[in-house]
Design a protein around this motif. Structure first.
Motif, PDB file in Angstrom:
ATOM      1  N   TRP A 234      -0.495   0.225   0.518  1.00  0.00           N
ATOM      2  CA  TRP A 234      -0.799  -1.007  -0.208  1.00  0.00           C
ATOM      3  C   TRP A 234      -0.064  -2.194   0.416  1.00  0.00           C
ATOM      4  N   LEU A 235       1.203  -1.997   0.757  1.00  0.00           N
ATOM      5  CA  LEU A 235       1.974  -3.079   1.378  1.00  0.00           C
ATOM      6  C   LEU A 235       1.350  -3.517   2.700  1.00  0.00           C
ATOM      7  N   GLY A 236       0.873  -2.554   3.498  1.00  0.00           N
ATOM      8  CA  GLY A 236       0.219  -2.900   4.761  1.00  0.00           C
ATOM      9  C   GLY A 236      -1.046  -3.704   4.529  1.00  0.00           C
ATOM     10  N   PHE A 237      -1.800  -3.318   3.510  1.00  0.00           N
ATOM     11  CA  PHE A 237      -3.020  -4.033   3.135  1.00  0.00           C
ATOM     12  C   PHE A 237      -2.699  -5.468   2.720  1.00  0.00           C
ATOM     13  N   VAL A 238      -1.715  -5.636   1.841  1.00  0.00           N
ATOM     14  CA  VAL A 238      -1.338  -6.961   1.335  1.00  0.00           C
ATOM     15  C   VAL A 238      -0.832  -7.850   2.469  1.00  0.00           C
ATOM     16  N   LYS A 239       0.006  -7.288   3.335  1.00  0.00           N
ATOM     17  CA  LYS A 239       0.584  -8.077   4.424  1.00  0.00           C
ATOM     18  C   LYS A 239      -0.500  -8.550   5.400  1.00  0.00           C
ATOM     19  N   ALA A 240      -1.477  -7.695   5.673  1.00  0.00           N
ATOM     20  CA  ALA A 240      -2.558  -8.080   6.587  1.00  0.00           C
ATOM     21  C   ALA A 240      -3.350  -9.251   6.024  1.00  0.00           C
ATOM     22  N   LEU A 241      -3.615  -9.210   4.726  1.00  0.00           N
ATOM     23  CA  LEU A 241      -4.336 -10.324   4.102  1.00  0.00           C
ATOM     24  C   LEU A 241      -3.524 -11.612   4.174  1.00  0.00           C
ATOM     25  N   LYS A 242      -2.258 -11.529   3.788  1.00  0.00           N
ATOM     26  CA  LYS A 242      -1.422 -12.729   3.764  1.00  0.00           C
ATOM     27  C   LYS A 242      -1.233 -13.309   5.154  1.00  0.00           C
ATOM     28  N   ASP A 243      -1.040 -12.436   6.145  1.00  0.00           N
ATOM     29  CA  ASP A 243      -0.865 -12.917   7.515  1.00  0.00           C
ATOM     30  C   ASP A 243      -2.135 -13.550   8.066  1.00  0.00           C
ATOM     31  N   SER A 244      -3.247 -13.266   7.441  1.00  0.00           N
ATOM     32  CA  SER A 244      -4.529 -13.858   7.848  1.00  0.00           C
ATOM     33  C   SER A 244      -4.910 -15.049   6.978  1.00  0.00           C
ATOM     34  N   GLY A 245      -3.979 -15.472   6.105  1.00  0.00           N
ATOM     35  CA  GLY A 245      -4.230 -16.617   5.237  1.00  0.00           C
ATOM     36  C   GLY A 245      -5.143 -16.303   4.068  1.00  0.00           C
ATOM     37  N   LEU A 246      -5.219 -15.024   3.695  1.00  0.00           N
ATOM     38  CA  LEU A 246      -6.092 -14.610   2.589  1.00  0.00           C
ATOM     39  C   LEU A 246      -5.267 -14.133   1.409  1.00  0.00           C
ATOM     40  N   ASP A 247      -5.802 -14.313   0.219  1.00  0.00           N
ATOM     41  CA  ASP A 247      -5.136 -13.826  -0.993  1.00  0.00           C
ATOM     42  C   ASP A 247      -5.636 -12.435  -1.348  1.00  0.00           C
ATOM     43  N   VAL A 248      -4.764 -11.682  -2.016  1.00  0.00           N
ATOM     44  CA  VAL A 248      -5.189 -10.414  -2.599  1.00  0.00           C
ATOM     45  C   VAL A 248      -6.026 -10.747  -3.832  1.00  0.00           C
ATOM     46  N   GLN A 249      -7.257 -10.274  -3.856  1.00  0.00           N
ATOM     47  CA  GLN A 249      -8.139 -10.540  -4.993  1.00  0.00           C
ATOM     48  C   GLN A 249      -8.143  -9.295  -5.883  1.00  0.00           C
ATOM     49  N   LYS A 250      -7.377  -9.388  -6.971  1.00  0.00           N
ATOM     50  CA  LYS A 250      -7.158  -8.228  -7.826  1.00  0.00           C
ATOM     51  C   LYS A 250      -8.450  -7.666  -8.415  1.00  0.00           C
ATOM     52  N   GLU A 251      -9.451  -8.535  -8.576  1.00  0.00           N
ATOM     53  CA  GLU A 251     -10.698  -8.050  -9.169  1.00  0.00           C
ATOM     54  C   GLU A 251     -11.415  -7.043  -8.268  1.00  0.00           C
ATOM     55  N   TYR A 252     -11.004  -6.976  -6.995  1.00  0.00           N
ATOM     56  CA  TYR A 252     -11.600  -6.032  -6.066  1.00  0.00           C
ATOM     57  C   TYR A 252     -10.695  -4.819  -5.804  1.00  0.00           C
ATOM     58  N   CYS A 253      -9.601  -4.720  -6.522  1.00  0.00           N
ATOM     59  CA  CYS A 253      -8.630  -3.652  -6.270  1.00  0.00           C
ATOM     60  C   CYS A 253      -8.544  -2.698  -7.458  1.00  0.00           C
ATOM     61  N   ILE A 254      -8.551  -1.419  -7.168  1.00  0.00           N
ATOM     62  CA  ILE A 254      -8.416  -0.362  -8.186  1.00  0.00           C
ATOM     63  C   ILE A 254      -7.098   0.342  -7.889  1.00  0.00           C
ATOM     64  N   VAL A 255      -6.041  -0.093  -8.569  1.00  0.00           N
ATOM     65  CA  VAL A 255      -4.704   0.365  -8.175  1.00  0.00           C
ATOM     66  C   VAL A 255      -3.845   0.857  -9.335  1.00  0.00           C
ATOM     67  N   GLU A 256      -4.374   0.826 -10.560  1.00  0.00           N
ATOM     68  CA  GLU A 256      -3.555   1.236 -11.703  1.00  0.00           C
ATOM     69  C   GLU A 256      -3.316   2.748 -11.677  1.00  0.00           C
ATOM     70  N   HIS A 257      -2.260   3.162 -12.373  1.00  0.00           N
ATOM     71  CA  HIS A 257      -1.910   4.588 -12.429  1.00  0.00           C
ATOM     72  C   HIS A 257      -2.912   5.335 -13.293  1.00  0.00           C
ATOM     73  N   VAL A 258      -3.423   6.455 -12.780  1.00  0.00           N
ATOM     74  CA  VAL A 258      -4.346   7.318 -13.517  1.00  0.00           C
ATOM     75  C   VAL A 258      -3.876   8.762 -13.367  1.00  0.00           C
ATOM     76  N   PRO A 259      -4.268   9.647 -14.294  1.00  0.00           N
ATOM     77  CA  PRO A 259      -3.718  11.012 -14.305  1.00  0.00           C
ATOM     78  C   PRO A 259      -3.869  11.773 -12.997  1.00  0.00           C
ATOM     79  N   PHE A 260      -5.036  11.666 -12.338  1.00  0.00           N
ATOM     80  CA  PHE A 260      -5.277  12.433 -11.116  1.00  0.00           C
ATOM     81  C   PHE A 260      -5.221  11.567  -9.854  1.00  0.00           C
ATOM     82  N   ARG A 261      -4.716  10.341 -10.004  1.00  0.00           N
ATOM     83  CA  ARG A 261      -4.421   9.454  -8.866  1.00  0.00           C
ATOM     84  C   ARG A 261      -5.650   9.193  -7.981  1.00  0.00           C
ATOM     85  N   TYR A 262      -6.832   9.181  -8.605  1.00  0.00           N
ATOM     86  CA  TYR A 262      -8.115   8.951  -7.927  1.00  0.00           C
ATOM     87  C   TYR A 262      -8.488  10.089  -6.971  1.00  0.00           C
ATOM     88  N   TYR A 263      -7.882  11.256  -7.137  1.00  0.00           N
ATOM     89  CA  TYR A 263      -8.227  12.403  -6.305  1.00  0.00           C
ATOM     90  C   TYR A 263      -9.388  13.195  -6.896  1.00  0.00           C
TER      91      TYR A 263
END
Length: 339
Positions: free
Chosen positions: A203-232
């Motif tokens: 996630w940190l690598g993803f965020v840093k790449a966006l910021k270094d490219s002048g882009l914001d993280v758009q939370k509406e496109y991210c599925i990152v909350e904790h879930v029981p099976f971790r999206y597996y």
């Protein structure tokens, strides 16, 4: 990687080069105790010209040691490859390997495998990320321990063992930058970033790449909350995608399983990959080349991970050093047609 020489072995043991050379050439003029030390060190350092009969000499001089694996995930392709690496490497040292599957109920009720509770093993390789209370219980047995990955908020020193990671942040950074350079924006991320350090680093690598490219993280496109099976599992990925009002131009997924689940869902909804939505994963599972289109991913040499875990536990058992290692193993980006 530096090629290990006789001089390296001699220096690490504070012996003469001549003594080490005699041992490695099978001379009987060196004491048995010294010879065993030299061969062990040659194995540990990865000396490339070690004769099979010298490895056998160490095996016969050592009482059989036993190592237990702790894992709570199903035996997927990913874990089988790592366990094969562990098993093959431990075999060189004459060690036996025991596999312990820990169910959710066992973890919740702090049930410890009998081979650990009965002090039948000499060391422990922890492959899964367990809850704090379970690991506190395990640590009571004071076994030499090596971990693959760690909980997100874990103090590595408090783990009292070596920790092996695969490199995550830099590879996902580069992969995300590739998507950006291709004009595949906006970009979303799918993965339980609260689960463990490796997923969070992706996630940190993803965020840093966006910021270094002048882009914001758009939370509406991210599925990152904790879930029981971790999206597996497919259902958790499906639910996350169902909640989205619209989709990004690309998804960076925390692993190949998640990426394949996302591809399956989106294709069933009529989206074309990558024409409508590009998708990339992580792990380079064998089935990542079998899906249509083949998945862009990050390769982990899983058998090499297993070998390194085995080497680390042997070091912990045989040297009993109070100094713990944190190791990061390299990864490689593999570009395929999903992006």
């Amino acid at each position: 990687m530096k090629r290990i020489t006789i001089t390296d072995i001699a220096r690490s043991l504070n012996l003469s080069r001549n003594t080490v050379s005699k041992v490695l050439n099978g001379s009987s003029t060196v004491s048995e105790e010294t010879a065993i030390k030299v061969i062990k060190k040659a194995i540990e350092l990865g000396y490339p010209k070690l004769k099979p009969e010298l490895i056998e000499k160490v095996r016969s001089a050592r009482e059989n040691k036993k190592v237990a694996i702790l894992i709570k995930a199903a035996l997927s392709e990913f874990w089988i490859d790592i366990i094969n690496g562990i098993s093959n490497e431990l075999g060189k040292y004459g060690y036996s390997l025991f596999y312990n599957y820990i169910s959710d109920e066992d973890e919740e009720n702090l049930v410890i495998p009998l081979n650990i509770a009965n002090h039948e093993v000499d060391g422990l390789i922890v492959l899964s990320v367990f809850e704090d209370e379970y690991m506190k219980k395990i640590k009571e047995y004071k076994l030499p321990t090596v971990y693959y990955d760690a909980p997100l908020n874990a103090d590595l020193e408090d783990l009292q063992g070596d920790v092996i990671f695969t490199e995550c942040e830099a590879s996902v950074y580069k992969l995300t930058k590739i998507l950006i350079e291709k004009g595949l924006t906006p970009i979303g991320f799918i993965g339980d970033i609260n689960y463990c350090k490796s997923i969070y680093e992706r996630w940190l690598g993803f965020v840093k790449a966006l910021k270094d490219s002048g882009l914001d993280v758009q939370k509406e496109y991210c599925i990152v909350e904790h879930v029981p099976f971790r999206y597996y599992v497919q259902e958790e990925v499906d639910r996350g995608l169902e909640r989205m009002k619209k989709y990004p131009r690309a998804f960076v997924c925390a692993n190949d399983d998640i990426a394949i689940f996302a591809m399956r869902y989106l294709k069933e909804k009529g989206y074309k990959i990558p024409q409508d939505i590009a998708i990339v994963g992580f792990d380079n599972l064998k089935r990542s080349v079998l899906v249509d289109p083949p998945l862009t991913t990050v390769n982990i040499d899983k058998e090499a991970v297993g070998r390194r875990l085995a080497q680390a536990i042997v070091r912990r058992i045989e040297n009993n050093t109070p100094i713990f290692e944190t190791v990061r193993l390299s990864t490689q980006i593999i570009i395929r047609s999903s992006c």
